[in-house]
Design an enzyme around this catalytic site. Sequence first.
Site, PDB file in Angstrom:
ATOM      1  N   TRP A   1       0.820  -1.211   0.000  1.00 30.16           N
ATOM      2  CA  TRP A   1       0.000   0.000   0.000  1.00 30.16           C
ATOM      3  C   TRP A   1       0.850   1.256   0.000  1.00 30.16           C
ATOM      4  CZ3 TRP A   1      -4.648  -0.487  -1.725  1.00 30.16           C
ATOM      5  CH2 TRP A   1      -5.249  -1.751  -1.657  1.00 30.16           C
TER       6      TRP A   1
ATOM      7  N   LYS B   1     -12.106  -1.190   7.060  1.00 33.36           N
ATOM      8  CA  LYS B   1     -11.481  -2.137   7.994  1.00 33.36           C
ATOM      9  C   LYS B   1     -12.091  -1.990   9.390  1.00 33.36           C
ATOM     10  CE  LYS B   1      -8.356  -3.345   4.886  1.00 33.36           C
ATOM     11  NZ  LYS B   1      -8.617  -4.535   4.074  1.00 33.36           N
TER      12      LYS B   1
ATOM     13  N   ASP C   1      -1.408   7.030   6.361  1.00 32.13           N
ATOM     14  CA  ASP C   1      -2.535   6.195   5.961  1.00 32.13           C
ATOM     15  C   ASP C   1      -2.809   5.204   7.091  1.00 32.13           C
ATOM     16  OD1 ASP C   1      -4.287   4.357   4.933  1.00 32.13           O
ATOM     17  OD2 ASP C   1      -3.010   3.729   3.252  1.00 32.13           O
TER      18      ASP C   1
END
Lengths: 326, 326
Positions: B66, B161, B137
Site C-alpha cells: 500500500w 477495515k 494512511d
Amino acid sequence: MELSHRGPEYREVHEQALERVRSLLDVPRSHEVLFLQGGATGMFGLLPLNLLSTTTSADYVNTGIWSTKAYEAARQVGPVRVAGTGEVNGQFIRVPTAAELSIDPQAAYVHLTSNNTAVGTQFHEVPACGEVPLVVDMSSDIMSKPLDISRFGIIYAGAQKNLGPSGVVIVIVKHDILERCSQKLPDIFRLAAHARANSLLHTPPTFAVYLTRNVLDWLKDQGGVSAMEMRNRKKARRLYETIDASGGFYYSAVEKTSRSVMNIVFRLSSTKLEPVFIERAAQAGLIGLKGHRAVGGIRASIYNVISVEGVERLAQFMNEFMRIYG
Amino acid sequence: MELSHRGPEYREVHEQALERVRSLLDVPRSHEVLFLQGGATGMFGLLPLNLLSTTTSADYVNTGIWSTKAYEAARQVGPVRVAGTGEVNGQFIRVPTAAELSIDPQAAYVHLTSNNTAVGTQFHEVPACGEVPLVVDMSSDIMSKPLDISRFGIIYAGAQKNLGPSGVVIVIVKHDILERCSQKLPDIFRLAAHARANSLLHTPPTFAVYLTRNVLDWLKDQGGVSAMEMRNRKKARRLYETIDASGGFYYSAVEKTSRSVMNIVFRLSSTKLEPVFIERAAQAGLIGLKGHRAVGGIRASIYNVISVEGVERLAQFMNEFMRIYG
C-alpha cells in the site's frame, strides 16, 4: 457489506450491475461502462483533469445550477467556452435548440446537463456536435428513456436519482476518448485506468453497487427503459395538463418544448399560497414538494420510482386545493 | 437512503459522525475532521494533487504494497523521494525506526502507512519529522488505539477495515496544511474546499456515513479506543504466543518489534500444509485466513470487530492442528 470486493460473491454482483447497464441501455461495443465512486460533482472535476490541457479548451452549455457548477470546475483546470445558454432575462426557463449552439470544432468536448432538476427543463433531443465528443450529465434522467448511445462521447450519472444510493456514479465512455486521457494523473483519477481495471482499480462502494444492481433488476422487470419512458411521459403529462388547465392558478415559467419529464417545477399565481400548498400536501402524505432553494415555488420530482398512482394523487390534490383556495 | 443530504435527519447523522471521530480520538481544535468519498487510494491521488508542485517534493516511507501504491500515485504528479524502507533482502519484514528515516527538511510532507495489512507489520511509535508534516494512511488501524493527533499533519483512513462499509474515507487534517492546498484544482478535489463546506460540498455517501456513525457509537459503548487497544493487544498476544510456542511449526517472518496488532501474518514450516490449514480452519468456522495473494501463507486479520473469543478459538484450532499434523 463485509464481503471482500475480490471475492466471488461481490464479483458476481459487480459483473451483473455492469451488464444490466449495458443491456438496458443497449450500449454498443464502442463504449465502456464504468462504476466510479463519487457522483456528478466528482465527474465535473475528472472531466477537465482527464481531457483539458494547455492547448485544448472545452465547450459548456449553461442551462442551470448544475451545468454552471460543471463549468466552474472546468474553469479551475483549463480554458472553457460557453457554447449556449438556457437563460432568458436572468432566468433559466428553456434549453437551447441544436441550431442555437455555437460549438468550437476544436473543442476537447461539449458538455451539457440533459435534465435540470432545479429549474425543471430538459433536452428532448440530442444536439449534433459534429466531430466534437458530446459529454452529458444525465444524473437526473438516466434510465428514464431509451438512448442512442453511439451519439455520445461520455454519459455520466450519479446514482441517487434514478439508480440507487449516493456514493456511486455510472460512466459510459467511448473508447477513443479513453485514449486521450491525461497521463499525468494518479491512476485513481484516470478514466482509462478504471476502464482497464473493469472498475475494480480500488475497493468499489460495494453496497451501493449491490443496491444499484437490484434497482436495475427492478427496472428490467418493469419492462426496461421503453416502458419507463411511457410511464414517465404519462406522469408528466398528467401534471402539466393540471397546471395548464388551472386558468393561471398554477403556472410554469418553463417554455413548453423544454419542460422536464422528471422535475415538474411550477408556481402558484398567489405566492403567499405556496407554503400553504406545501403544508397541506404534506398533511395529505405528498412530501418533498418544496422547490429548490435557488428557485422557490413547487417542484414535483417524479423519478422512475414514483408511480402513476402517486402522481394521480398529486394531480387530484392540486385540483382540490384550487377548488378551496382558488 | 432516500433522505436528502440537506434534510434535518441526515444533518444530524452527519454531525454526529464527525463529532464521534473528534471525541473518540480527542482531536484538537488545530485539526479538521472530513468525510470524503472514496478510500485510501483516492487519498493517494489527492495528496500530491493538493500538496506537490514543481518546486516541492514529498518523502515516502516504503513498508509494503500500500505504501508503494501511495508512492506510485504521487510520482505521477510530482517529485518524490524514498525516505525509508522496511525491505530486507526483497521482503517487507519490518518498519524502519525513527532514527533510520532520512527526511528532507524541505519536503512538502512525509508519508507512511501505519499498518501494513499484507505483510503484517506496524509502526508502534510515531516518528519525529521535525517541521515536515507527517501524513499517515491509517486505513487498517484507525480507532484501534489512542493517538496524539497533534503530532500528525494528515491522518486518513478508508472506512472498510475498522469503521464501516467501503465508500467513505475519514481525513483528519491540520488547518495550516489546508491553507497550502493547490488552487488550481476543481473544488471537489481540494481538501480545503471540503473543510469549508463541513464535508457537505456535494452529496456525501449518506448510507456509508450513517453506518460509520453507528460503528463509532458501538466503539464508544465498548469503552472507546483505550479499551480497544487493550483488547487488540490481548488478541494479538494470544496468536503471537501460539506461533512462538510452536517450536517452528508456525513462524512469522516479521521482526518482533514490527509485528502488527491488526494482521497476524505467519507461515507453516511445511508450506504444503498451508492449504490444509486454511481448509480445516474453514470447516471449523474460521474463515478468511488465506494470506494476501502477494505474500502467501496465513493471515488472521483481527480488526476491532473480532472478539477475544473468536481469537481464542483460532489459537485453540492452531494448537489442535499442530497436534494432528506436527
